[in-house]
Motif scaffolding. Sequence first.
Motif, PDB file in Angstrom:
ATOM      1  N   GLN B 744      33.598  50.224  40.766  1.00 52.64           N
ATOM      2  CA  GLN B 744      33.752  48.843  41.401  1.00 52.64           C
ATOM      3  C   GLN B 744      34.365  47.853  40.478  1.00 52.64           C
ATOM      4  O   GLN B 744      35.509  47.261  40.972  1.00 52.64           O
ATOM      5  CB  GLN B 744      32.419  48.280  41.722  1.00 52.64           C
ATOM      6  N   TYR B 745      34.137  47.666  39.211  1.00 54.79           N
ATOM      7  CA  TYR B 745      34.643  46.686  38.279  1.00 54.79           C
ATOM      8  C   TYR B 745      36.200  47.180  38.087  1.00 54.79           C
ATOM      9  O   TYR B 745      36.927  46.425  37.934  1.00 54.79           O
ATOM     10  CB  TYR B 745      33.994  46.469  36.916  1.00 54.79           C
ATOM     11  N   GLN B 746      36.324  48.477  38.046  1.00 52.82           N
ATOM     12  CA  GLN B 746      37.856  48.963  37.868  1.00 52.82           C
ATOM     13  C   GLN B 746      38.365  48.596  39.073  1.00 52.82           C
ATOM     14  O   GLN B 746      39.792  48.365  38.828  1.00 52.82           O
ATOM     15  CB  GLN B 746      37.722  50.599  37.510  1.00 52.82           C
ATOM     16  N   VAL B 747      38.093  48.822  40.086  1.00 49.91           N
ATOM     17  CA  VAL B 747      38.854  48.576  41.517  1.00 49.91           C
ATOM     18  C   VAL B 747      39.298  46.885  41.462  1.00 49.91           C
ATOM     19  O   VAL B 747      40.234  46.521  41.558  1.00 49.91           O
ATOM     20  CB  VAL B 747      37.872  48.626  42.767  1.00 49.91           C
ATOM     21  N   LYS B 748      38.250  46.049  40.846  1.00 52.24           N
ATOM     22  CA  LYS B 748      38.436  44.658  40.948  1.00 52.24           C
ATOM     23  C   LYS B 748      39.743  44.514  39.720  1.00 52.24           C
ATOM     24  O   LYS B 748      40.569  43.550  39.839  1.00 52.24           O
ATOM     25  CB  LYS B 748      37.197  43.970  40.299  1.00 52.24           C
ATOM     26  N   THR B 749      39.687  45.121  38.776  1.00 45.31           N
ATOM     27  CA  THR B 749      40.584  45.077  37.688  1.00 45.31           C
ATOM     28  C   THR B 749      41.897  45.508  38.121  1.00 45.31           C
ATOM     29  O   THR B 749      42.939  44.804  37.826  1.00 45.31           O
ATOM     30  CB  THR B 749      40.414  45.980  36.718  1.00 45.31           C
ATOM     31  N   ALA B 750      42.060  46.548  38.993  1.00 46.28           N
ATOM     32  CA  ALA B 750      43.391  47.016  39.729  1.00 46.28           C
ATOM     33  C   ALA B 750      44.074  46.141  40.609  1.00 46.28           C
ATOM     34  O   ALA B 750      45.139  46.029  40.637  1.00 46.28           O
ATOM     35  CB  ALA B 750      43.027  48.259  40.169  1.00 46.28           C
ATOM     36  N   ASP B 751      42.837  45.638  41.400  1.00 45.74           N
ATOM     37  CA  ASP B 751      43.273  44.638  42.428  1.00 45.74           C
ATOM     38  C   ASP B 751      44.214  43.393  41.953  1.00 45.74           C
ATOM     39  O   ASP B 751      45.171  43.260  42.203  1.00 45.74           O
ATOM     40  CB  ASP B 751      41.980  43.980  43.159  1.00 45.74           C
ATOM     41  N   LEU B 752      43.588  42.951  40.766  1.00 49.90           N
ATOM     42  CA  LEU B 752      44.225  41.973  39.958  1.00 49.90           C
ATOM     43  C   LEU B 752      45.453  42.443  39.345  1.00 49.90           C
ATOM     44  O   LEU B 752      46.553  41.608  39.314  1.00 49.90           O
ATOM     45  CB  LEU B 752      43.191  41.218  38.857  1.00 49.90           C
ATOM     46  N   GLY B 753      45.471  43.537  38.686  1.00 47.98           N
ATOM     47  CA  GLY B 753      46.622  44.130  38.119  1.00 47.98           C
ATOM     48  C   GLY B 753      47.796  44.264  38.822  1.00 47.98           C
ATOM     49  O   GLY B 753      48.914  44.063  38.560  1.00 47.98           O
ATOM     50  N   LEU B 754      47.400  44.834  40.078  1.00 47.41           N
ATOM     51  CA  LEU B 754      48.486  45.033  41.070  1.00 47.41           C
ATOM     52  C   LEU B 754      49.247  43.674  41.746  1.00 47.41           C
ATOM     53  O   LEU B 754      50.339  43.678  41.840  1.00 47.41           O
ATOM     54  CB  LEU B 754      47.932  45.775  42.239  1.00 47.41           C
TER      55      LEU B 754
END
Lengths: 769, 769
Positions: B744-754
Amino acid sequence: MKPVTKRTLSLLVGLGLGVAVTGTAWSQDTLQDIMKARGLTQKDILAAAKTYTPSGGRDEYIALSSGGQSGQMIVYGIPSMRILKYIGVFTPEPWQGYGFDEESKAVLRQGNILGKEINYGDTHHPAFSETDGDYDGKYVFINDKANPRVAVIDLHDFETKQIVVNPLFKSEHGGAFATPNTEYVIEATQYAAPYDKKYHPLEKFNDEYRGGVTYWKFNKEKGRLEPENSFTLELPPYSQDLSDAGKGPSYGWSFTNSFCTERYVGGIEKGRPPYEAGCSAKDTDFLHVVNWKKAAELVKAGKGTEINGMQVLPMDVSIAEGILFLIPEPKSPHGVDVTPDGTKIIVNGKLDTHMSVYDFAKIQKAIKDKNFEGKDPYGIPIIPIQDVLHLQLEVGLGPLHTQFDSKKCVAYTSLYVDSQIVKWDFCEGKVLDKISIHYNVGHLMTMEGDTVDPDGKYLVSLNKLAIDRFNPVGPLHPQNHQLIDISGDKMELLYDMPLPLGEPHYVAAIKADKLQPEVRYKSGWNSRTDSKSEYAVRAGREKTERTCDDSGKCKVEVFGSLIRSHITPETIEAEVGDEVLIHLTNLERAEDEVHGFAMYGHNVQLSVEPGKTSTARLMATEEGVFPYYCTEFCSALHLEMQGYLLVKPKGYKATVGEGEVGTSYTKADYEKQVKENIATQAVIDEVVGFITSHNYKDFPTVVGLVEDATDQLNFAADAKAKSEAAAAKEDWQNAMLWANQWWQYQVKTADLGLRAKTYLEQNNAKKIK
Amino acid sequence: MKPVTKRTLSLLVGLGLGVAVTGTAWSQDTLQDIMKARGLTQKDILAAAKTYTPSGGRDEYIALSSGGQSGQMIVYGIPSMRILKYIGVFTPEPWQGYGFDEESKAVLRQGNILGKEINYGDTHHPAFSETDGDYDGKYVFINDKANPRVAVIDLHDFETKQIVVNPLFKSEHGGAFATPNTEYVIEATQYAAPYDKKYHPLEKFNDEYRGGVTYWKFNKEKGRLEPENSFTLELPPYSQDLSDAGKGPSYGWSFTNSFCTERYVGGIEKGRPPYEAGCSAKDTDFLHVVNWKKAAELVKAGKGTEINGMQVLPMDVSIAEGILFLIPEPKSPHGVDVTPDGTKIIVNGKLDTHMSVYDFAKIQKAIKDKNFEGKDPYGIPIIPIQDVLHLQLEVGLGPLHTQFDSKKCVAYTSLYVDSQIVKWDFCEGKVLDKISIHYNVGHLMTMEGDTVDPDGKYLVSLNKLAIDRFNPVGPLHPQNHQLIDISGDKMELLYDMPLPLGEPHYVAAIKADKLQPEVRYKSGWNSRTDSKSEYAVRAGREKTERTCDDSGKCKVEVFGSLIRSHITPETIEAEVGDEVLIHLTNLERAEDEVHGFAMYGHNVQLSVEPGKTSTARLMATEEGVFPYYCTEFCSALHLEMQGYLLVKPKGYKATVGEGEVGTSYTKADYEKQVKENIATQAVIDEVVGFITSHNYKDFPTVVGLVEDATDQLNFAADAKAKSEAAAAKEDWQNAMLWANQWWQYQVKTADLGLRAKTYLEQNNAKKIK
């Protein structure tokens, strides 16, 4: 220059000031200059041209938006993206008098829960009333996620008419959705909870907690939901989410998706992984497939059980009767959307990268063939996904919601994590285009994009974060709705619209010409019940009554009126302990001639539109002097539209007699005023001459102004008669004051006449014989 | 196509989908085509180009508008005319949690009157704080006409910080106005009433009813008004109206006009002519001229009398000390406006057709020479108008308000009855231009147009009627603010802006770069007191305490937190009868990462911006299960940000033990999740590689996103550690769930990164070494 005190103040001056109102200053500006100065590109200019709506222009579509936690609804125009109205729904709103007048309180307080006043809502999904699967422009429904309720807003006056409380649910999200003929309005639970009002420990989650879908019966004739004819389908304690009603071949069915079918119970405070981990652990959740038409028949046939006054169809009945099925759907989905032709159901798997397109005919075949891969823990048959899928298509990260184009097979899906909208073909399974939005889109919306006949043209991206898009206004940012042109092959961003209040969840847009709102009420109208108010008065029949009951409790009841520019009565007298009811009828017929009514220290604020009758109620708990006045700037003499509530000590006896206060007037004052009035009338006659010598009847706005001006002139005649009657008795005080009142009506007439004259000039009216 | 259940759901897909996000669809459209299709003129296109603001663009000015009877303030941008925020001031507003959390209730309830909660205000005149007569961008003040109060809004976070109640007045209109260094905020009565709280008959109007002007002392350091250092000037029972503070040569003086100096008492219900007739019978009213600097000294010297806790300077003292004078002014004036250089005072005589320009030097001379034409009935000296006028100029019907241009001697005045704005020269007495507006303008506003240094450029006409300007939305119409270009010789209409909620009375606009609002609070901040909250918690220190006092009354107190995407705690337990206090700190640092908090059935709705600590208070009056959740769509797992308040019967004893509910997981589930996470990390690394290989530090928005992403990755590492610890103990249930949380935290990171990657691409970031 003469000092003003020595000068006749005549309306004649000013009219003759012949300064041209159209100018040519802009000849100095070229488009290139402006673009350079403002850093605009050619693309910006095209976007500006596609959205800019000049004064008096009309928008093509009207969007009805949820207002999120503001508890309101928001009305805006497309493509101008200008907000036209916030409608009070679950939250009191003083500008509209909503939750302040007794009539609207009666609606708002239908929404009390457990006897408590709830003064907000978390509005989510607006749904227009439909006929044959298309918006009919009559009503819009909106739900409250926080306190499961549904409200009915009437589009003939954009007012909230009804709130129903779900007696079973403690949380919902998936509502409101209308069936194709607004037979029902669908509302589904979100977070499972017991149906009863008792405590049940979380350890009993599987057994005592429940989800569900409520089908609220709508009476189109009356424009009201009928709780007594509504019913709820009991469902497992999954987090049911959005729904959509079938149409065409799938008419009679509805589809509700879910997340957290893991039935995870969090407890991060006890060291357990949080809900977000446990509710997204499995790769699939369940799409609920419901035959609502048959469910309604079963309830009618007595198969339901009454709980808290609501008919409930228990799961075992639904299973036995074959009206409830589950189909696996990709991970933690958000939206479920039926295609315009009703043949397919599209599921947006939030934590999956694919769109899943289900084929309704295949679903029906699987049901007919009893082709089930098993049952869920509650015994509901599970249809195998691979046998009912039309296709799956990889579209990007975080697909949430889908809407449709007028072009066959074309859909648009919001990608939350990618911060993009994807355009794709759901028949062939092809990605057609993508556009970046700013930032993190939740819902998206195309014009009438969830009907049987979508219009295409525009798409609105309801972004959840604005971050740097607008001038900063503190830690709490506005939302950002981005308007996108979808008329061509490629999507093009047109406009960023900040939402200044509330976080809209979903929006629906209707073709503007489907709406036919009224601009006034029938005289003496209770707008909330849509019937003649028992408190209505006609001009000249205003009265105030004080009555006491046997216990000595007294009530002052005012049957009053509002008109430019006075409140009748101008004095209200009460004693400490009295209940005071003030019923006010707006006597105006003119469009936009609203009057307000506010009073010091009593939380009284009414908005009384033309024709409306509204009631303020207060308890006179304290003696004192309480000014009241009109709160809508209605006319030049608006500030003088005032009065006093006088609350006397209990049993107070007057020690002073009635007497004159302030300035006294003489015969000379009266004669001066009359002279002024005669001069003013000459001006009015000149303006009237201009109007009637032009084709003013071709301009509805001017026709309205002329009607109103005629009313005002009649009032002037009445004041003139009073003035002359007083003069005949040599009562110069009243003669002068009524003469002034006569002039006041002349000023109002002139105001209208001048507006009409300017309108005719600006709109190239033609001279007639 | 594989069924979804069989497929690894990887973040990897989607990232590779290389559909270009910029298109060329519009090559098919030319500006001419669009103009033809939408019926736009060349002038419309120029107006569009002058107002259209592309995504991410900034407005040049920020307008702070009264929200009228909505009791709020409205923030909008100029020239885009987009509304950025409604600020809760006198009315509870749930989106902001205003009046719902205990911190803001403490502000809102400062405004109670006679012990009653007043849940609206009739806001009128915003005034920016000033330094040397120019806006300093720190605070804005707003008054309530209905219930005489003044509120302080802090422009660093656009929140209401204080409300003061006028203890003497029962009605006011002429506030708020700031003196040139915000020494005082001026508030004047409207409808006269007794200062005390007792009943006095209207027959005693001359003797017992009073007007007045209050000078509220402002402490610039603390940002708060100080009632104890404020004072009121007693004035006759005229209807005092607007005020303006002198500046430059007139510094230390203030000017307040009035109407109804006839002291007419209406009574249309008794057959008397209405207020509007009696209050506009005389040709002149009075401009009040006050030496506030000397008044303040007199109060300090003990010449005041305390009434209801307020220092009052009685009329006889003001007269004797020579600090109060009257000058006749034309019929029922509305605005009084001091010229930017402070040498002249302009009065707009509503029912006169002239502007009256008074010369401050002449006024001072008259005072010095004791050149008075007499006294009013209360003994106040009257200065002869002809001796202090600079000039009078005929401008049109119904002049109401005046604002100033950057060009010397140029002013703009609203003409209510004419529905026009007139541009004129107040030095020479010349009309320069007129423009028609739609319809019936009240206030008007130029950019910083009431400061010592007006900016010119734009003018906003605050029209009181919209009538036919917008798509109809029922009997209650939006207001219409029209933007006018005043940069050239001729005024040009640019834009019609509907106001969707409330009837703004006055607006003030400040250059946008003077505002420096924050986007987050210091961690654990009480935003209403602007100090560290005693209820703040840091991550991992959350706790819940239940304490009972000797009488058996118990209190559950939660010290919790909010972060993407969980609420700590996820369960709150209480017993019937408990008081429940829920303190929540938003642990986010990221801009716009607001979390909300709503709970079923308890009227609980918080808005907790990054860093803020807010408190919900409720009484657990009923047993039951009460879901709560985050109301701001904050992340992909927002819906899963949930919990339950469990209210048990008094003295309830558990009969079931703690147990697992729902789905169980195996070692295989854990290993599958870990594999997914490793793949996801590879994607994140790739995005991070892209970002760090570009000049992202040149983009503040991206720097913010990267900081936030780093936080999320740290959280991911923490969840990973928990997952691995559980796996080491072969606790596959928790290992799997924590592994999912890590993802879940990775998804949040990816969201920001994208988002960051797209931003860099769209803004032409440069590749660096």
